[in-house]
Scaffold this motif. Sequence first.
Motif, PDB file in Angstrom:
ATOM      1  N   PHE A  43       0.860  -1.167   0.000  1.00  0.00           N
ATOM      2  CA  PHE A  43       0.000   0.000   0.000  1.00  0.00           C
ATOM      3  C   PHE A  43       0.906   1.229   0.000  1.00  0.00           C
ATOM      4  CE2 PHE A  43      -2.543  -3.280   2.091  1.00  0.00           C
ATOM      5  CZ  PHE A  43      -3.670  -3.240   1.294  1.00  0.00           C
ATOM      6  N   GLU A  44       0.379   2.359  -0.411  1.00  0.00           N
ATOM      7  CA  GLU A  44       1.167   3.593  -0.480  1.00  0.00           C
ATOM      8  C   GLU A  44       1.828   3.883   0.863  1.00  0.00           C
ATOM      9  OE1 GLU A  44       3.232   6.667  -1.493  1.00  0.00           O
ATOM     10  OE2 GLU A  44       2.115   5.553  -2.973  1.00  0.00           O
ATOM     11  N   ARG A  45       3.136   4.121   0.819  1.00  0.00           N
ATOM     12  CA  ARG A  45       3.903   4.397   2.032  1.00  0.00           C
ATOM     13  C   ARG A  45       4.617   5.740   1.971  1.00  0.00           C
ATOM     14  NH1 ARG A  45       1.793   0.754   5.331  1.00  0.00           N
ATOM     15  NH2 ARG A  45       2.340  -1.367   4.838  1.00  0.00           N
ATOM     16  N   GLY A  46       4.569   6.425   0.862  1.00  0.00           N
ATOM     17  CA  GLY A  46       5.279   7.697   0.736  1.00  0.00           C
ATOM     18  C   GLY A  46       6.695   7.476   0.217  1.00  0.00           C
ATOM     19  N   GLN A  47       7.248   8.490  -0.412  1.00  0.00           N
ATOM     20  CA  GLN A  47       8.555   8.371  -1.054  1.00  0.00           C
ATOM     21  C   GLN A  47       9.680   8.102  -0.056  1.00  0.00           C
ATOM     22  OE1 GLN A  47       8.938   8.380  -4.510  1.00  0.00           O
ATOM     23  NE2 GLN A  47      10.881   7.475  -3.890  1.00  0.00           N
ATOM     24  N   GLU A  48       9.613   8.715   1.120  1.00  0.00           N
ATOM     25  CA  GLU A  48      10.674   8.512   2.126  1.00  0.00           C
ATOM     26  C   GLU A  48      10.771   7.035   2.530  1.00  0.00           C
ATOM     27  OE1 GLU A  48      11.956   9.864   6.642  1.00  0.00           O
ATOM     28  OE2 GLU A  48      10.182  10.756   5.727  1.00  0.00           O
ATOM     29  N   ILE A  49       9.638   6.400   2.780  1.00  0.00           N
ATOM     30  CA  ILE A  49       9.636   4.981   3.150  1.00  0.00           C
ATOM     31  C   ILE A  49      10.091   4.131   1.973  1.00  0.00           C
ATOM     32  CG2 ILE A  49       8.184   3.038   3.862  1.00  0.00           C
ATOM     33  CD1 ILE A  49       8.749   5.078   6.077  1.00  0.00           C
ATOM     34  N   GLN A  50       9.668   4.468   0.758  1.00  0.00           N
ATOM     35  CA  GLN A  50      10.095   3.718  -0.426  1.00  0.00           C
ATOM     36  C   GLN A  50      11.614   3.777  -0.586  1.00  0.00           C
ATOM     37  OE1 GLN A  50       7.905   4.735  -4.011  1.00  0.00           O
ATOM     38  NE2 GLN A  50       6.023   4.971  -2.835  1.00  0.00           N
ATOM     39  N   ASP A  51      12.186   4.959  -0.387  1.00  0.00           N
ATOM     40  CA  ASP A  51      13.638   5.110  -0.505  1.00  0.00           C
ATOM     41  C   ASP A  51      14.368   4.309   0.568  1.00  0.00           C
ATOM     42  OD1 ASP A  51      13.179   6.825  -2.624  1.00  0.00           O
ATOM     43  OD2 ASP A  51      13.578   8.652  -1.473  1.00  0.00           O
ATOM     44  N   GLN A  52      13.856   4.353   1.800  1.00  0.00           N
ATOM     45  CA  GLN A  52      14.487   3.602   2.877  1.00  0.00           C
ATOM     46  C   GLN A  52      14.369   2.101   2.646  1.00  0.00           C
ATOM     47  OE1 GLN A  52      12.799   5.165   6.485  1.00  0.00           O
ATOM     48  NE2 GLN A  52      13.842   7.118   6.266  1.00  0.00           N
ATOM     49  N   PHE A  53      13.226   1.665   2.148  1.00  0.00           N
ATOM     50  CA  PHE A  53      13.030   0.250   1.838  1.00  0.00           C
ATOM     51  C   PHE A  53      13.993  -0.191   0.736  1.00  0.00           C
ATOM     52  CE2 PHE A  53      11.019  -3.197  -0.532  1.00  0.00           C
ATOM     53  CZ  PHE A  53      10.797  -4.106   0.480  1.00  0.00           C
ATOM     54  N   ALA A  54      14.170   0.643  -0.276  1.00  0.00           N
ATOM     55  CA  ALA A  54      15.107   0.327  -1.359  1.00  0.00           C
ATOM     56  C   ALA A  54      16.524   0.149  -0.810  1.00  0.00           C
ATOM     57  CB  ALA A  54      15.080   1.419  -2.420  1.00  0.00           C
ATOM     58  N   LYS A  55      16.909   0.966   0.158  1.00  0.00           N
ATOM     59  CA  LYS A  55      18.231   0.825   0.778  1.00  0.00           C
ATOM     60  C   LYS A  55      18.344  -0.494   1.533  1.00  0.00           C
ATOM     61  CE  LYS A  55      19.179   5.746   1.242  1.00  0.00           C
ATOM     62  NZ  LYS A  55      19.379   6.874   2.152  1.00  0.00           N
ATOM     63  N   ILE A  56      17.277  -0.876   2.232  1.00  0.00           N
ATOM     64  CA  ILE A  56      17.285  -2.144   2.969  1.00  0.00           C
ATOM     65  C   ILE A  56      17.460  -3.310   2.007  1.00  0.00           C
ATOM     66  CG2 ILE A  56      15.849  -3.733   4.315  1.00  0.00           C
ATOM     67  CD1 ILE A  56      14.579  -1.205   5.591  1.00  0.00           C
ATOM     68  N   VAL A  57      16.679  -3.332   0.931  1.00  0.00           N
ATOM     69  CA  VAL A  57      16.758  -4.428  -0.038  1.00  0.00           C
ATOM     70  C   VAL A  57      18.138  -4.454  -0.702  1.00  0.00           C
ATOM     71  CG1 VAL A  57      15.818  -5.310  -2.215  1.00  0.00           C
ATOM     72  CG2 VAL A  57      14.274  -4.505  -0.417  1.00  0.00           C
ATOM     73  N   THR A  58      18.665  -3.295  -1.055  1.00  0.00           N
ATOM     74  CA  THR A  58      20.003  -3.231  -1.642  1.00  0.00           C
ATOM     75  C   THR A  58      21.033  -3.798  -0.685  1.00  0.00           C
ATOM     76  OG1 THR A  58      19.415  -1.302  -2.968  1.00  0.00           O
ATOM     77  CG2 THR A  58      21.762  -1.678  -2.590  1.00  0.00           C
ATOM     78  N   ASN A  59      20.932  -3.448   0.585  1.00  0.00           N
ATOM     79  CA  ASN A  59      21.861  -3.953   1.596  1.00  0.00           C
ATOM     80  C   ASN A  59      21.776  -5.476   1.715  1.00  0.00           C
ATOM     81  OD1 ASN A  59      23.784  -3.696   3.718  1.00  0.00           O
ATOM     82  ND2 ASN A  59      22.129  -3.920   5.190  1.00  0.00           N
ATOM     83  N   ILE A  60      20.569  -6.009   1.688  1.00  0.00           N
ATOM     84  CA  ILE A  60      20.388  -7.463   1.791  1.00  0.00           C
ATOM     85  C   ILE A  60      21.091  -8.166   0.637  1.00  0.00           C
ATOM     86  CG2 ILE A  60      18.679  -9.321   1.592  1.00  0.00           C
ATOM     87  CD1 ILE A  60      16.747  -7.407   3.133  1.00  0.00           C
ATOM     88  N   PHE A  61      20.928  -7.652  -0.573  1.00  0.00           N
ATOM     89  CA  PHE A  61      21.472  -8.334  -1.748  1.00  0.00           C
ATOM     90  C   PHE A  61      22.945  -8.053  -1.991  1.00  0.00           C
ATOM     91  CE2 PHE A  61      17.045  -9.044  -2.576  1.00  0.00           C
ATOM     92  CZ  PHE A  61      17.067 -10.339  -3.049  1.00  0.00           C
ATOM     93  N   THR A  62      23.543  -7.137  -1.255  1.00  0.00           N
ATOM     94  CA  THR A  62      24.981  -6.922  -1.410  1.00  0.00           C
ATOM     95  C   THR A  62      25.795  -7.763  -0.438  1.00  0.00           C
ATOM     96  OG1 THR A  62      24.883  -4.975   0.019  1.00  0.00           O
ATOM     97  CG2 THR A  62      24.761  -4.591  -2.345  1.00  0.00           C
TER      98      THR A  62
END
Length: 68
Positions: A43-62
């Motif tokens: 569900f819509e979470r706002g751009q700030e949460i989307q950006d933070q989530f993207a960082k989390i996923v990037t960290n997991i896959f690195t």
Amino acid sequence: MIFLYRYVHGKTIFYFTLEIVQSTYVFVGDEVQGYPLIEVKWFERGQEIQDQFAKIVTNIFTHSEFQR
């Protein structure tokens, strides 16, 4: 593999599930190295949460445990 993650943003706690699907990639009859395909449904979470989530996923896959 399925992982459950918890993310805290201020006083709000978000939970999300990450499923790692093991696949074999084939190109012209030869097995080749693939790359992670990431699909997010939320569900819509706002751009700030989307950006933070993207960082989390990037960290997991690195981390090496997810690299071939």
